[in-house]
Enzyme design. Structure first.
Site, PDB file in Angstrom:
ATOM      1  N   GLU A   1       0.840  -1.201   0.000  1.00  0.00           N
ATOM      2  CA  GLU A   1       0.000   0.000   0.000  1.00  0.00           C
ATOM      3  C   GLU A   1       0.872   1.247   0.000  1.00  0.00           C
ATOM      4  O   GLU A   1       1.748   1.403   0.856  1.00  0.00           O
ATOM      5  CB  GLU A   1      -0.903   0.016   1.237  1.00  0.00           C
TER       6      GLU A   1
ATOM      7  N   GLU B   1      -3.063   2.306   9.938  1.00  0.00           N
ATOM      8  CA  GLU B   1      -3.008   2.087   8.484  1.00  0.00           C
ATOM      9  C   GLU B   1      -3.024   0.592   8.159  1.00  0.00           C
ATOM     10  O   GLU B   1      -3.714   0.167   7.229  1.00  0.00           O
ATOM     11  CB  GLU B   1      -1.752   2.729   7.892  1.00  0.00           C
TER      12      GLU B   1
ATOM     13  N   GLU C   1      -9.885  -3.192   4.293  1.00  0.00           N
ATOM     14  CA  GLU C   1     -10.094  -3.077   2.848  1.00  0.00           C
ATOM     15  C   GLU C   1      -9.918  -4.426   2.154  1.00  0.00           C
ATOM     16  O   GLU C   1     -10.691  -4.770   1.256  1.00  0.00           O
ATOM     17  CB  GLU C   1      -9.150  -2.038   2.259  1.00  0.00           C
TER      18      GLU C   1
END
Length: 131
Positions: free
Chosen positions: A37, A78, A85
């Site tokens: 990411e 995060e 997600e």
């Protein structure tokens, strides 16, 4: 055969140092997944500057620990957001309001952690240089 003796997840049957070793390997896999990411890579880059700076800016060990902790907290949130997600994407690619809400809430958590980090750092910098 029963699932107690033959669990779907072999990690559940591990004990002692074997469990710790395998949990560490799984965690390293998690870091690798997070590294995929862009946001996590940016936060790691910031952390490589901010964590050493915490030792210079903090006047006491408590201040130093707090400065370092809020930086690490951003990365933790995060990684959790990335996990949310991934789980949502696993369910399916089609748009659904519940999926959107889950992703939005994860994103909001990241934003709050960044705001907290900035607030603590600005207060410490103000105290160090203007106080």
């Amino acid at each position: 055969m029963s699932t107690v003796n033959n669990p779907v997840n072999p990690q559940k049957s591990r004990r002692g140092l074997d469990r710790i070793w395998h949990a560490t390997l799984i965690s390293l896999d998690g870091f690798r997944a997070g590294w995929g990411e862009a946001a996590f890579r940016q936060e790691v880059l910031c952390a490589t500057v901010m964590l050493p700076a915490a030792f210079w800016i903090g006047r006491t060990w408590v201040e130093t620990a707090l400065l370092a902790a809020v930086v690490v907290l951003v990365m933790i949130v995060e990684l959790l957001n990335t996990g949310i997600e991934a789980a949502i994407d696993r369910v399916g690619p089609e748009w659904h309001s519940f999926s959107k809400n889950a992703k939005d809430v994860g994103s909001a958590a990241v934003l709050l952690s960044i705001i907290l980090c900035c607030g603590v750092w600005f207060a410490a910098l103000w105290h160090r240089f203007a106080g």
